[in-house]
Design a protein around this motif. Sequence first.
Motif, short mmCIF file in Angstrom:
data_model
loop_
_atom_site.label_atom_id
_atom_site.label_comp_id
_atom_site.label_asym_id
_atom_site.label_seq_id
_atom_site.Cartn_x
_atom_site.Cartn_y
_atom_site.Cartn_z
N ILE A 65 0.82 -1.11 -0.08
CA ILE A 65 0.05 0.02 0.13
C ILE A 65 0.93 1.13 -0.05
O ILE A 65 1.90 1.34 0.81
N VAL A 66 0.42 2.21 -0.87
CA VAL A 66 1.10 3.72 -0.74
C VAL A 66 -0.23 4.55 -0.70
O VAL A 66 -1.08 4.65 -1.50
N MET A 67 -0.04 5.57 0.19
CA MET A 67 -0.90 6.48 0.24
C MET A 67 -0.43 8.03 -0.09
O MET A 67 0.82 8.42 0.53
N GLU A 89 9.57 0.89 -8.35
CA GLU A 89 8.16 1.36 -8.41
C GLU A 89 8.12 2.47 -7.28
O GLU A 89 7.47 3.71 -7.51
N LEU A 90 8.59 2.23 -6.07
CA LEU A 90 8.39 3.45 -5.01
C LEU A 90 9.30 4.49 -5.35
O LEU A 90 8.62 5.70 -5.02
N GLN A 91 10.52 4.17 -5.80
CA GLN A 91 11.30 5.55 -6.31
C GLN A 91 10.57 6.29 -7.60
O GLN A 91 10.39 7.47 -7.43
N ARG A 92 9.63 5.53 -8.31
CA ARG A 92 8.77 6.35 -9.51
C ARG A 92 7.83 7.15 -8.94
O ARG A 92 7.60 8.15 -9.15
N ILE A 93 7.24 6.63 -7.86
CA ILE A 93 6.01 7.41 -7.09
C ILE A 93 6.75 8.69 -6.51
O ILE A 93 6.13 9.61 -6.43
N ARG A 94 7.76 8.48 -5.57
CA ARG A 94 8.23 9.35 -4.91
C ARG A 94 8.88 10.75 -5.79
O ARG A 94 8.60 11.73 -5.55
N ALA A 95 9.53 10.08 -6.96
CA ALA A 95 9.85 11.20 -7.83
C ALA A 95 8.49 11.98 -8.57
O ALA A 95 8.73 13.26 -8.69
N TRP A 96 7.73 11.26 -8.94
CA TRP A 96 6.54 12.16 -9.35
C TRP A 96 5.74 12.83 -8.05
O TRP A 96 5.46 13.98 -8.52
N ALA A 97 5.78 12.49 -6.94
CA ALA A 97 5.13 13.43 -5.90
C ALA A 97 6.18 14.57 -5.78
O ALA A 97 5.55 15.70 -5.54
N LYS A 98 7.08 14.41 -5.72
CA LYS A 98 8.35 15.44 -5.52
C LYS A 98 8.18 16.26 -6.86
O LYS A 98 8.21 17.60 -6.51
N GLY A 99 7.94 16.10 -7.92
CA GLY A 99 8.08 16.71 -9.18
C GLY A 99 6.60 17.54 -9.14
O GLY A 99 6.57 18.78 -10.02
N SER A 100 5.52 16.84 -8.82
CA SER A 100 4.18 17.63 -8.62
C SER A 100 4.21 19.02 -7.90
O SER A 100 3.47 19.82 -8.11
N GLY A 104 2.15 14.74 -1.69
CA GLY A 104 3.14 14.12 -0.73
C GLY A 104 2.80 12.73 -0.27
O GLY A 104 1.75 12.29 -0.57
N ILE A 105 3.92 11.93 -0.05
CA ILE A 105 3.72 10.71 0.35
C ILE A 105 3.18 10.48 1.69
O ILE A 105 4.05 11.04 2.66
N ALA A 106 1.86 10.12 2.06
CA ALA A 106 1.62 9.73 3.43
C ALA A 106 1.92 8.55 4.06
O ALA A 106 1.94 8.62 5.24
N ALA A 107 2.19 7.61 3.47
CA ALA A 107 2.43 6.23 4.04
C ALA A 107 3.08 5.61 2.70
O ALA A 107 2.33 5.49 1.50
N ALA A 108 4.05 4.60 2.92
CA ALA A 108 4.73 3.93 1.87
C ALA A 108 5.69 2.77 2.56
O ALA A 108 5.95 3.21 3.62
#
Length: 397
Positions: A65-67, A89-100, A104-108
């Motif tokens: 789960i990722v929130m 996969e987690l790195q891609r999600i974090r990079a997208w959140a940081k670039g947007s 932000g990542i609430a849980a991962a």
Amino acid sequence: AAHVFTENYLYTAEAFDLYLSRLTEGGVMNMMRPEYSPPREMLKALTTAVGALRRRGASRPADHIVMVSATSGNFVAMLVKGSPFTDPELQRIRAWAKGSRRFGIAAAPRWEPDRPSLFQEFLALNRPGEEAAFVSAYPFDIAPATDDRPFFFRYSFWWHLFPSDPAIWAEVPLMELGLCLLLALIALAAALFVWAPLRHLARIEGRRSPVSRYGVFFAGAGLGYMAVEIAALQKFSLFLGHPNYALSVVLAALLFSSGIGSQYSAAIVGAAGHVRFVGYAVGALILAEYELALPGVLPHVDWPFPLRCAIVCLLLAPLGALLGTFLPTGLEHLKGEQAALVPWAWGVNGTFSVLAPVLAVALSMTWGVSALLLSAVPVYLVVGWSLPPEPTRIGSS
């Protein structure tokens, strides 16, 4: 708030089981909702997803789960994967959140959020007992909704009417408050149009009659019938595919069969020996359908629609016929003993028939639709026993 009283089967535990079973290898389920502070809707979704993952055999649901939350704090997305998220996969999600810059990542997995997060706190528990304790101690209802209690948007408790927790002071428990107001209005109507006329009739009538027993009988008949009707509407809503279909089919089946039961009430009660034996039959039939018929029928939402309609009618017809015998039987008894009380009896039955839906909503939202259906069993047992013996009629010579 508008959805508090509405059943919603999109977010139940059974629905999440189905969603996860349909995921392809590497597939991800995404659920997005506005969120409050403190969290409740998406936190309830998170507890539901964790339970579904455990039922699929996941040893560590937090890895699946990722929130993702909006930086404004009013929007949350939950990504649920059938298999654990990989580091790329987690790195891609974090990079997208940081670039947007707006999310932000609430849980991962393997992640420490920048600010305190109840989502991450819950996922870090990773033990069913500790998770259950978290849900129980939380000031809002974040336990997973189920098909038996499909009220995902109801997150308040009855004690929220008199809150001691500061987190609750700014919240209005709309469901509980609305039901209390409805009950108060119905009680006022009952006092004006049932109790007051009864007092007047008691003064003008010279004979005494077991009014309390008749009151229990007619009140219970109204409560019991509506409990069965509303439980059937909710039970068969998902089975038939839409609440409108359930409303049409269930009401048609119950009202038609109840009319037949009323027409032949004397014969049915006479064959049974007494109306209390009809009450036994109602209780036995409800229990038999709840234990045997419904578990085997309700999951088959893929059957042809005409077949599902026919099954609903077959299940409800015998029950409706029995339920239709109580009111005419009681009225015939009352006519022979004190005919002037017949209008009052109609008033009692009508008042409690209006009261019953309010109580049914409260009961089903608190304990589930099954509890509502089973509550009709003791009600009809009491109704059967409360009818006074039929008065002896002296024939004229």
